[in-house]
Design an enzyme around this catalytic site. Structure first.
Site, mmCIF file in Angstrom:
data_model
loop_
_atom_site.group_PDB
_atom_site.id
_atom_site.type_symbol
_atom_site.label_atom_id
_atom_site.label_comp_id
_atom_site.label_asym_id
_atom_site.label_seq_id
_atom_site.Cartn_x
_atom_site.Cartn_y
_atom_site.Cartn_z
ATOM 1 N N THR A 239 74.008 -45.469 -85.299
ATOM 2 C CA THR A 239 74.383 -46.669 -84.304
ATOM 3 C C THR A 239 74.188 -45.177 -82.888
ATOM 4 O O THR A 239 73.970 -45.252 -82.129
ATOM 5 C CB THR A 239 75.702 -46.580 -84.320
ATOM 6 O OG1 THR A 239 76.687 -45.776 -84.545
ATOM 7 C CG2 THR A 239 75.106 -47.908 -85.339
ATOM 8 N N GLU A 240 74.349 -43.998 -83.816
ATOM 9 C CA GLU A 240 74.326 -42.719 -82.302
ATOM 10 C C GLU A 240 73.044 -42.681 -81.848
ATOM 11 O O GLU A 240 72.530 -42.225 -81.008
ATOM 12 C CB GLU A 240 74.881 -41.829 -82.495
ATOM 13 C CG GLU A 240 76.378 -41.974 -82.668
ATOM 14 C CD GLU A 240 76.918 -42.447 -83.870
ATOM 15 O OE1 GLU A 240 76.609 -42.398 -85.106
ATOM 16 O OE2 GLU A 240 78.299 -42.979 -83.489
ATOM 17 N N ASN A 241 71.871 -42.647 -83.246
ATOM 18 C CA ASN A 241 70.550 -42.065 -83.309
ATOM 19 C C ASN A 241 70.153 -42.947 -82.054
ATOM 20 O O ASN A 241 68.841 -42.588 -81.632
ATOM 21 C CB ASN A 241 70.123 -41.982 -84.556
ATOM 22 C CG ASN A 241 70.439 -41.001 -85.516
ATOM 23 O OD1 ASN A 241 70.869 -41.261 -86.370
ATOM 24 N ND2 ASN A 241 70.782 -39.770 -84.835
ATOM 25 N N TRP A 242 70.504 -44.053 -81.131
ATOM 26 C CA TRP A 242 69.813 -44.815 -80.441
ATOM 27 C C TRP A 242 69.790 -44.393 -79.012
ATOM 28 O O TRP A 242 68.729 -44.775 -77.772
ATOM 29 C CB TRP A 242 70.440 -45.905 -79.797
ATOM 30 C CG TRP A 242 70.696 -46.763 -81.395
ATOM 31 C CD1 TRP A 242 71.071 -47.475 -82.483
ATOM 32 C CD2 TRP A 242 69.105 -48.355 -81.473
ATOM 33 N NE1 TRP A 242 70.882 -48.563 -83.001
ATOM 34 C CE2 TRP A 242 69.697 -48.360 -82.455
ATOM 35 C CE3 TRP A 242 68.011 -47.982 -81.022
ATOM 36 C CZ2 TRP A 242 68.715 -49.768 -83.061
ATOM 37 C CZ3 TRP A 242 67.083 -48.902 -81.875
ATOM 38 C CH2 TRP A 242 67.313 -49.189 -82.626
ATOM 39 N N ARG B 6 74.645 -33.601 -97.897
ATOM 40 C CA ARG B 6 74.181 -32.935 -96.590
ATOM 41 C C ARG B 6 73.238 -32.215 -96.425
ATOM 42 O O ARG B 6 73.662 -30.838 -97.305
ATOM 43 C CB ARG B 6 75.674 -33.039 -95.756
ATOM 44 C CG ARG B 6 74.094 -32.862 -93.811
ATOM 45 C CD ARG B 6 75.366 -33.397 -92.632
ATOM 46 N NE ARG B 6 74.827 -33.337 -91.989
ATOM 47 C CZ ARG B 6 75.477 -33.818 -90.895
ATOM 48 N NH1 ARG B 6 76.454 -34.864 -90.517
ATOM 49 N NH2 ARG B 6 74.473 -33.880 -89.697
ATOM 50 N N ASP C 251 69.339 -34.677 -92.933
ATOM 51 C CA ASP C 251 69.914 -33.955 -91.758
ATOM 52 C C ASP C 251 67.962 -33.123 -91.936
ATOM 53 O O ASP C 251 67.881 -31.900 -92.693
ATOM 54 C CB ASP C 251 70.498 -33.087 -91.587
ATOM 55 C CG ASP C 251 70.976 -33.439 -89.963
ATOM 56 O OD1 ASP C 251 69.922 -33.369 -89.360
ATOM 57 O OD2 ASP C 251 71.850 -32.764 -89.142
ATOM 58 N N GLY C 252 67.891 -32.314 -90.966
ATOM 59 C CA GLY C 252 66.899 -31.224 -90.342
ATOM 60 C C GLY C 252 65.651 -31.403 -89.719
ATOM 61 O O GLY C 252 64.821 -30.041 -90.010
ATOM 62 N N ARG D 34 68.921 -41.710 -79.001
ATOM 63 C CA ARG D 34 67.079 -40.206 -78.872
ATOM 64 C C ARG D 34 66.604 -40.437 -77.786
ATOM 65 O O ARG D 34 66.960 -42.156 -77.641
ATOM 66 C CB ARG D 34 66.912 -40.169 -80.229
ATOM 67 C CG ARG D 34 68.103 -39.412 -80.656
ATOM 68 C CD ARG D 34 67.314 -39.473 -82.516
ATOM 69 N NE ARG D 34 68.579 -38.602 -82.950
ATOM 70 C CZ ARG D 34 68.050 -37.127 -84.496
ATOM 71 N NH1 ARG D 34 66.860 -37.767 -84.641
ATOM 72 N NH2 ARG D 34 69.357 -36.981 -84.908
HETATM 73 C C1 IPE Z 1 73.321 -37.621 -88.966
HETATM 74 O O1 IPE Z 1 72.343 -36.519 -88.887
HETATM 75 C C2 IPE Z 1 72.472 -38.739 -88.493
HETATM 76 C C3 IPE Z 1 71.401 -39.341 -90.153
HETATM 77 C C4 IPE Z 1 71.126 -38.492 -90.681
HETATM 78 C C5 IPE Z 1 70.384 -40.631 -89.290
HETATM 79 P P1 IPE Z 1 72.017 -36.346 -87.252
HETATM 80 O O2 IPE Z 1 71.480 -35.944 -86.472
HETATM 81 O O3 IPE Z 1 72.154 -37.523 -85.958
HETATM 82 O O4 IPE Z 1 73.884 -35.896 -87.002
HETATM 83 P P2 IPE Z 1 74.226 -35.061 -85.855
HETATM 84 O O5 IPE Z 1 73.583 -35.578 -84.359
HETATM 85 O O6 IPE Z 1 73.932 -33.849 -86.234
HETATM 86 O O7 IPE Z 1 75.997 -35.069 -85.737
HETATM 87 C C1 IPE Z 2 67.305 -36.048 -89.475
HETATM 88 O O1 IPE Z 2 66.207 -35.583 -88.819
HETATM 89 C C2 IPE Z 2 66.575 -37.576 -88.813
HETATM 90 C C3 IPE Z 2 67.997 -38.601 -88.281
HETATM 91 C C4 IPE Z 2 68.483 -38.638 -87.815
HETATM 92 C C5 IPE Z 2 67.178 -39.478 -87.845
HETATM 93 P P1 IPE Z 2 66.881 -34.947 -87.650
HETATM 94 O O2 IPE Z 2 66.195 -35.218 -86.475
HETATM 95 O O3 IPE Z 2 68.594 -34.834 -86.838
HETATM 96 O O4 IPE Z 2 67.208 -33.269 -87.524
HETATM 97 P P2 IPE Z 2 67.612 -32.203 -86.542
HETATM 98 O O5 IPE Z 2 69.156 -32.129 -87.477
HETATM 99 O O6 IPE Z 2 66.972 -32.233 -85.249
HETATM 100 O O7 IPE Z 2 66.819 -31.292 -86.817
HETATM 101 MG MG MG Z 3 70.059 -33.767 -87.672
#
Ligand code: IPE
Ligand code: IPE
Ligand code: MG
Length: 243
Positions: free
Chosen positions: A66-69, A188, A20-21, A71
């Site tokens: 599954t929640e990243n859909w 994480r 993440d990040g 975006r």
């Molecule tokens: C979790 O990160 C999912 C992945 C790393 C693929 P997110 O950025 O999607 O999680 P939330 O939204 O902060 O919970």
């Molecule tokens: C993790 O980074 C990658 C995925 C979830 C695909 P993020 O895209 O969630 O980065 P932040 O959380 O917005 O910084």
């Molecule tokens: Mg994130």
């Protein structure tokens, strides 16, 4: 001071990572989110190399939930293209280190070119047994558990399974990768204190290591620091502390 993984007493067999990040890393530098994801792909490479060197057998990375859909379509498209590009660029390293690629998640929901590209590498590395690299893609733990319940119910209905015999192992056996041991360590990055629907069942007794470092800055050294922290944990599994 750098950490020598050979000096660590305990090496987890399986490490799971919530990467993440990437977005925040990019934002800090005035770059696009996709630039952050690109740099993050380099961290995956670094962690795989470090894990192989330290003797970690299984690495699972949460690449797309599954929640990243939810975006924006351009970001999703960019992530899918990056996945294909990374496989093209780094497949040779999987062969060099005898790393088997597997995926977990809703495979059929991924775009066809992504599925075809993944399948090619999954097949080409299927016989490697030294290390396994698992990518969680369109993965959600609640869906995984619900799907397992569905399969179990079907077997009960067909008379193949006695409901009285359903136990923890039955659930495990119906998850996506039943033969993979539970992760001993979950990392994480970027400081968020949540699971975001990742491996709820499998992480029941795992040690958690949360670092403020953004994923693109998480490389070999940071991975070894996490392994080192794991070495200081006292795992009790509900029992009492051993003297
Ligand atoms: C979790 O990160 C999912 C992945 C790393 C693929 P997110 O950025 O999607 O999680 P939330 O939204 O902060 O919970
Ligand atoms: C993790 O980074 C990658 C995925 C979830 C695909 P993020 O895209 O969630 O980065 P932040 O959380 O917005 O910084
Ligand atoms: Mg994130």
């Amino acid at each position: 001071m750098s950490i020598d993984p050979d000096k660590l007493e305990k090496i987890p067999r399986h490490v799971a990572l919530i990467m993440d990040g990437n977005g925040r890393w990019a934002q800090e530098r005035g770059l696009s989110r996709l630039e952050g994801h690109k740099e993050g792909a380099q961290s995956v490479r670094a962690v795989l190399r470090a894990a192989a060197r330290a003797g970690v057998e299984f690495i699972t990375v949460y690449a797309f939930s599954t929640e990243n859909w939810k975006r924006p379509p351009q970001e999703i498209d960019g992530l899918m293209k990056l996945l294909i590009g990374s496989l093209n660029a780094y497949e040779q390293e999987l062969h060099d280190n005898k790393i088997r690629l597997r995926v977990m998640g809703q495979f059929e929901r991924l775009p066809l070119p992504v599925r075809l590209r993944l399948q090619k590498t999954i097949d080409a590395t299927a016989d490697y047994t030294n290390h396994t690299f698992i990518i969680a893609l369109s993965y959600g733990s609640r869906t995984e558990i619900a799907d397992a319940a569905k399969q179990i119910a079907k077997k009960v209905k067909a008379g193949e399974l006695n409901p009285a015999k359903i136990d923890e192992q039955t659930i495990t056996d119906h998850l996506y990768l039943p033969d993979v041991p539970d992760p001993e360590l979950m990392i994480r990055t970027s400081g968020e204190l949540r699971l975001s629907n990742f491996l709820l069942w499998q992480l029941s007794y795992s040690e958690f290591y949360i670092t403020d470092t953004f994923w693109p800055d998480f490389r070999e050294e940071q991975f070894y620091e996490a392994l080192e922290a794991f070495n200081h944990r006292d795992r009790r599994y509900g029992g009492v502390k051993k003297k």
